[in-house]
Scaffold this active site. Structure first.
Site, short mmCIF file in Angstrom:
data_model
loop_
_atom_site.label_atom_id
_atom_site.label_comp_id
_atom_site.label_asym_id
_atom_site.label_seq_id
_atom_site.Cartn_x
_atom_site.Cartn_y
_atom_site.Cartn_z
N ASP A 1 26.69 32.67 -28.22
CA ASP A 1 25.86 33.73 -28.81
C ASP A 1 24.59 34.06 -28.05
OD1 ASP A 1 25.30 35.68 -30.74
OD2 ASP A 1 24.22 34.28 -32.01
N HIS B 1 18.67 29.78 -30.67
CA HIS B 1 18.58 31.11 -30.08
C HIS B 1 18.16 32.20 -31.07
CE1 HIS B 1 22.81 30.52 -31.36
NE2 HIS B 1 22.79 31.80 -31.65
#
Lengths: 928, 928
Positions: B176, B421
């Protein structure tokens, strides 16, 4: 014997039942003994994990099963059952109830032996308990008792065959239907259920019952049956069928899970436990909490994991003096505790219609919603009975014969789901309504093959047969193209009927003869402007009940056309005289020529303007569920009707009335009949004016009915209704029209001391009497708004041409003194339910039914005795055992919980039927 | 030795590792041998069931774990793991990979022994495989390598301790993150991963790679390390990390389930199988299909049930000649097949920044988003190192001592999730950003107790200690109220640093002495208009590395106030001369007095007007992820700055520049320092004009940098950047500003043959060079629109007063010849990462790290040799074993898949560090 009719429930599995499931009373005892321990000195909170799985609503039943079209609604029943079975295995304390056998049956078939063994064990231990157990959770307002019994039996027999006594539901569970019919309660009682729970009742009634602690009661569900035959313990669930606020732990809910990691910032155990303890319980020693809702438990872990914690942490407080004891339970375990409490319960004798959840929110629209589907379901019921009968009469070859493979199962199952409270009720999405219709059509297609095979066997002729599906709109390619054809009339009733048949033909001269070549009294006339001819044919009378089912042959030849004129405004045959008003074209009077009594009768068509909601009183709109006119005064379609006499013959007289381009009616009087037929056509209902319309027909008479009128319950017993009044509480009437509507499934009437005007209908509808001497029936609805009950669509059926559905139907009017009215309307209504099929009968076991209500008929409201061995002359009856009404239990084994009243079951061999009694027998037979 | 610094990774579990998990190579072999059989003559489709579980994004990590706040996003990780473990047990062919150890760790702790045994068995059999295995899936653009290694180690060590060798992830999995850093690949290679898969890369790059079949490659992730030390097989997943269209069977998806009941109208097996076969595979013999997505598998049954059917029905076609073989697999099994194929792979040497998923959709905004959170994370990193060191130095009593119970675990875990993230990246919802900050604060609170205990032990004084959290805004109640106080400076660096300390005090006269009573060169000055004084204190120099960490005592007394004036426009100390333009008040030149070189330097502040999307090119807005200015020309905040000289002393000279009410800067030059400090303050950024603003500072020089500039990768190696250019493909530049932004974590520079201007930053930011000689750094962003990447909020941090967040930070400028630049910026940047704590060190094992890049420094870019026994003079080093970088594997056991290149590991005792190398050792020690 004239008051005794027989209807048939066909069951394939009766032998299996005997072979595989001898009475297993011990397992039942084990099952109930397995109820969780409670603590008599504490408040016991019974958590009942459950899912409510509609067999169709926003999605079709298949889509719900597989979890398809989750963009419409997230719901996948296959996964629910997968998940629950997994989770039940993790802890023997966990319990689950499952309700809808249509889904369970399909799931069960897909499981391997290992899983089936596990499930059987869970059932035997009472950890998985079947509740209700019918094929679906039927609607109560718009279903006919015969179809309800069929669908219940379909489900219950599967459970019985699969799990034996431990699979037998002991509690009826109608948590979602929108009002509750007394006849349903009566059926449940006769099926051996120990209790009944539901979720919805009028908000005023609920408030009162909460206050007076009458949420639980004994429902005496029949005026005819000897108590406690139709007595049913009935409980209203405290929170509908939902969990208490803040305790919904399904994947579909957003309530906070129990976060019991003490390292966590968000630790919330104390807060949740306190909230639970503050939830405001009843003051009783036991309370039931429904832990689940629509299609929940797809991921059962979420529920159980959090309930495990809730139980752990709440009960941990007992060590600190808390008097609350939480446990996994089931409705039957809860019921057992209530029974042991040995209290006296309030008595309920009327029903729970109409249902309102707020002042302007009466759920009385669905009594009429989707009239075409409602008719098709009723017609399919008749066809299924025919199919079942021919399956037995034709023997094994009927299922695999000259015309291929046929079966009745498909139709049984299609009818099973059609009884659902979002199916025949008309409250499903349009695509789902189409799916129900498709299923019924597919069911009939399977039946057609069977019927063809069976008729070939019975008639000895394998000539191809055609069934004309569109006779109601006078289309039948075969009869229209052939100059010579024969027709079979199969009469599924256990008695002779006189039944008009109309066939479209192209010739103008037909001769009609019966199977013996004798001329049949027939008439060829004009059908509308198509110039098609109609051939009226009457079934021959047969003099007795045996043989039960008769095949008749007719040969239609040589019709002649009849010239119409428009002057006759008086009808008369042997039994009835009908007059029309020359000025308005409307009916003006009705005379019973036998009793020589006359009433003034005006009949016309009106529409209520459907409410779009308003800011002043309520935003509630009229919709699939809700009926809310924005005025109590309906608009008349037309004060006058353009009238046309279509036929005047020795067998029938008919007048067509045109009220508008979208409302017309044919008034028919048949020779030898006591009823007047009103064939109405309504639609496409225009809505281009921005106004939703709810179309009624109203019969205004000089009968002094005052505020009283009468409506049937599921086609059986009739209940007295009174305008702006409820028998059990002081009604504050907030919707003068919608709040006085009641469902009718077969009939309604008004009466005074001398006169009774009865209307027999061909489908379920809504009806009321708002004025002295007046009776109105809602025929069709086309609306512009959704009514905020979840369906998410306005009820605006597009019809074949997308301009609105055309509905057509029949009302049969009988006019008699009150004390002989039932003698006419009972057989008439039954003939409406079981219609002859233009094509044949035997069975495995019968329901012997008494069709008259106590005291309504001097002649027929009397006990009748039948000899079972004589009844089936074509079969060798080896033995007979009486069963519960759902045919899933021996009658003698029925051991329902006792509610402080003596029991009194008659012994079953020579069978005596009391008024309104239905009794079910398992016969072991050998084909002769 | 000057080029060698030591940083510490504290691990509690090293003994356990030795005791419980002796090298279990057989289990690993078993695990890989357990890979499913493939068919070499067919296309093998590896279905990889997986879930992507953000440790915070739209919800907090706790909310995700428990499934709380499902109204925001339906996601509950506890249930995912429950469900997957259940489903894996149902069929040995089923596999699953799990990635985020932060979640797995918590779940594991809550399981009973029986479940733990089952899970261990699944892991041993390769049915449950850990992939990546760090505490989180770290961001790659905004993280510092030290924190990344920490968080990876935290997760990997847990897996190692719990499952031994079978729990060791062999594949890195960053499906991702929004762009990929070379340093991350280097770290993964050094941690022993065999391969790396990710999902996102520039759309132009992806299109090209699809065409040239370069979706899989060998990434040579270091210019410094000898291949194959930092070589990593890297694959781009074909479909991001999602399943192919139409094959998403999670409860969160609406794709049609496989309906394989042949009685069903909706039977769709043939259609689904055909769709699958038409899905357009790569032409390779093996293809990986990610079957899962964000928070999927909460009800794993849905996935597995349908995948079981897919495999069954697709493979059934092999009997009819199909050449497709579908199987459950894992990334490592897939990787093994690719490795066995023995192909030659394209080489990648640069990185994957910036990431764009369409022409105007550059994910370069998050390089700067939430600057205050980014700083706090970096500061917390420093504090955690301090806490870890003091935990070891203080011994067991540091965790339970005079000030109570303290620990470093809380902070480790808080830092672990902060690397995620959607954490330090700034792309989470506001309430989640607050939660990360709260976790770091809580972590520090636990550390504070530990630090107090440890300092009490080390100093022998249990006097209460205060930590002043708000020194950055000159608030410290103790120093402001006390007339006499002492201060400890704990220096976590393995070397001497000179570090300015500023304390707010109330008195005007202080004398400052060190622990030995010697006077310390200090200065008391004016702090803003509050008239508070500032006491500048410099840490004493210590001459060698041992003892590594030193405690210093200062006594601040008797300051005197300095009168300011506004005329001096020239700064000078020993190393630097700085001039200001008298007209504009801006910096005008910089002179290195050692090398006698000068550049023109103008620095100012600007804002880009954030795009609100437009109809012409793209509706893309600027948001938390995306940077899209609506013009390439930024608005200047002010052409001139109001300038105020705050301090001129023998230790520091400072000038304050006022650009607007919301932009100011203090320019500082310290005696003895080679860097110029720019302390900027930006905010509250006004948006009442309806314009989102992205604030940059730009340094314009006469350095002939042309289109080139340089940015670091995760604070380690530096990569060359070139405007409107990508090394590996012909870029079509569509966003002239945003498409040239790159992340900087510690520094950026421009240079020509003679001059290099380096900026060292205190946090991660975005930077670019759009003009010859120019370097710009984005400091703060306040936006008005969401950017449609899921976060669902505009990035508009409210700050304490809801009028917008004020951000403050420091840029350190160094100006040198290019060949000596690293000698200055490396230690400077490291000092920025590991800051002295105003208060106190030992350890279990060290990472020995070479901090210089090859060739960048003549002096320091050389191999360095360290004697491990001499390094720890206060500890008795019993033995040393080198480990993989993640400390979850013996270095000698590292048996990574070979990618057609020779291996060359040096033998570990006298340890030689090559440039950019980090090596990890497990030391068995005894406190002396």
């Amino acid at each position: 014997m004239a008051g005794l009719y027989l209807s048939f429930l066909f069951q394939l599995f009766f032998c299996l039942l005997l072979l595989l499931h001898p009475s297993t009373g011990n397992a039942l005892v084990e099952s109930l003994q397995s109820c969780p321990a409670t603590n008599p000195s504490m408040l016991n909170v019974h958590l009942v994990p459950h899912t409510h799985d509609d067999v169709g609503w926003l999605k079709t039943v298949d889509q719900y099963y597989y979890g398809d079209r989750n963009n419409i609604q997230h719901a996948g029943v296959q996964y629910i059952l997968d998940s629950v079975i997994d989770q039940l295995q993790k802890d023997p304390a966990r319990r689950f109830i499952y309700v809808e056998t249509a889904f369970f049956y399909r799931w069960w078939k897909q499981q391997n032996q290992s899983t089936q063994r596990i499930v059987t064990q869970l059932v035997n231990e009472g950890r998985l308990e079947f509740i209700n157990g019918g094929w679906c959770m039927s609607d109560e307002a718009t279903t006919h008792y015969s179809a309800v019994i069929d669908q219940m039996t379909l489900g219950l027999r599967f459970l019985n065959d699969t799990f034996g006594e431990c699979g037998r539901p002991r509690v009826a569970w109608h948590i979602d239907p929108f009002g509750h019919a007394r006849e349903h309660a009566s059926i449940f009682a006769q099926m051996g259920y120990d209790g009944f729970f539901f979720g919805r009742l009028d908000y005023q009634d609920k408030a009162r019952r909460m206050k007076t602690k009458e949420m639980e009661m004994l429902w005496r569900a029949s005026e005819s049956l000897t108590p406690p035959l139709a007595d049913l313990f009935t409980g209203v669930l405290p929170n509908g069928y939902n969990p208490p606020e803040g305790f919904c732990w399904d994947q579909s809910c957003d309530d906070a899970p129990i976060r019991d990691d003490p390292d966590l910032e968000d630790y919330n155990v104390d807060e949740i436990v306190q909230k639970f303890l503050n939830a405001g319980f009843y003051k009783a020693n036991h309370i039931i909490m429904t832990m689940g809702s629509d299609f929940q438990y797809e991921n059962a872990n979420l529920w159980y994991k959090n309930m495990d914690k809730l139980i752990k942490y709440v009960n941990a407080l007992q060590a600190k003096g808390s008097k609350v004891n939480v446990l996994y339970s089931t409705p039957s375990c809860y019921l057992q505790e209530l029974n042991l409490a040995n209290l006296t319960w309030p008595l309920k004798t009327d029903d729970f219609f109409p249902y309102a959840d707020d002042a302007h929110d009466f759920w009385t629209g669905y009594f009429t919603s989707r009239p075409a589907l409602k008719l098709y379901e009723r017609l399919s019921n008749s066809r299924l009975q025919t199919c079942n009968q021919l399956e037995v009469l034709g023997g094994p070859k009927s299922k695999s014969g000259p015309f291929g493979e046929g079966d009745s199962d498909t139709m049984s199952k299609a009818m099973g789901v059609a009884q659902h409270h979002d199916a025949v009720s008309g409250t499903e999405k349009q695509h789902v309504a189409y799916d129900y219709a498709r299923r019924l059509a597919t069911g009939w297609a399977h039946c057609e093959v069977l019927v063809r095979n069976s008729l070939a066997i019975l008639s000895g002729s394998e000539a191809p047969r055609v069934f004309c599906e569109n006779l109601n709109i006078s289309v039948c390619p075969l009869t229209e193209s052939s100059h010579k054809f024969s027709m079979n009339v199969y009469n599924p009733l256990g008695r002779t009927v006189s039944w008009p048949v109309r066939l479209p033909v192209n010739g103008s001269v037909y001769s009609v003869t019966d199977a013996n070549g004798r001329a049949v009294d027939s008439q060829v006339g004009n059908v509308f402007i198509s110039l098609k001819c109609t051939c009226y044919i009457y079934d021959m009378k047969s003099s007795c009940l045996l043989p039960l089912l008769s095949v008749r042959w007719f040969h239609c030849l040589s019709p002649h056309r009849n010239i119409n004129n428009k002057s006759v405004l008086l009808y008369v045959f042997k039994f009835l005289k009908v007059t029309f008003d020359e000025t308005t074209g409307l009916l003006s009077s009705l005379t019973n020529l036998e009793t020589n009594q006359t009433i003034q009768l005006t009949q016309n068509f009106y529409w209520y303007n459907a409410s779009a909601g308003n800011n002043k009183e309520s935003p509630q709109t009229s919709g699939a569920y809700i009926f809310r006119p924005n005025s109590s005064d309906p608009f008349v379609i037309n004060k006058t009707a353009e009238t046309q006499i279509v036929t005047v013959s020795s067998t029938v007289q008919e007048v067509t009335q045109w009220f508008s381009p979208w409302v017309s009616q044919v008034v028919r009087l048949y020779e030898g009949h006591r009823e007047l037929e009103l064939e109405w056509t309504v639609g496409p209902v225009p809505v281009a004016d921005g106004l939703g319309k709810e179309v009624i027909t109203r019969l205004d008479t000089d009968i002094k009915s005052s505020d009283y009128f009468y409506t049937d319950s599921n086609g059986r017993e009739v209940l007295e209704r009174r305008k702006d009044y409820r028998p059990t509480w002081e009604l504050k009437q907030t919707e003068p029209v919608a709040g006085n509507y009641y469902p009718i499934n077969s009939r309604a009437y008004i009466k005074d001391d001398k006169h009774q005007l009865t209307v027999v209908t061909d489908r379920s509808q809504g009806a009321s009497s708002l004025y002295n001497g007046s009776l109105e029936i809602m025929l069709h609805r086309r609306l512009l708004y959704d009514d905020y009950r979840g369906v998410g669509e306005p009820l605006s059926e597009p019809g074949d041409f997308s301009d609105g559905l055309v509905a057509r139907g029949r009302l049969l009017l009988t006019f008699t003194p009150p004390d002989t009215a039932a003698d006419v309307h009972r057989p008439l209504a039954q003939g409406m339910v079981l219609q002859p099929l233009l094509s044949f009968q035997d069975d495995s076991y019968y329901e012997l039914e008494h069709q008259y209500q106590a005291k309504e008929s001097k002649t027929h409201s009397q006990p009748v005795t039948v000899n079972l061995q004589k009844l089936f002359s074509t079969l060798d009856v080896l033995g007979a055992s009486e069963m519960s009404l759902g045919a899933n239990q021996w009658k003698e084994d029925m051991d329902r919980l006792q509610w402080n009243a003596g029991n009194n079951y008659p012994s079953p061999w020579e069978v005596t039927l009391n008024p309104m009694e239905i009794r079910t027998f398992l016969l072991r037979v050998r084909q002769l």
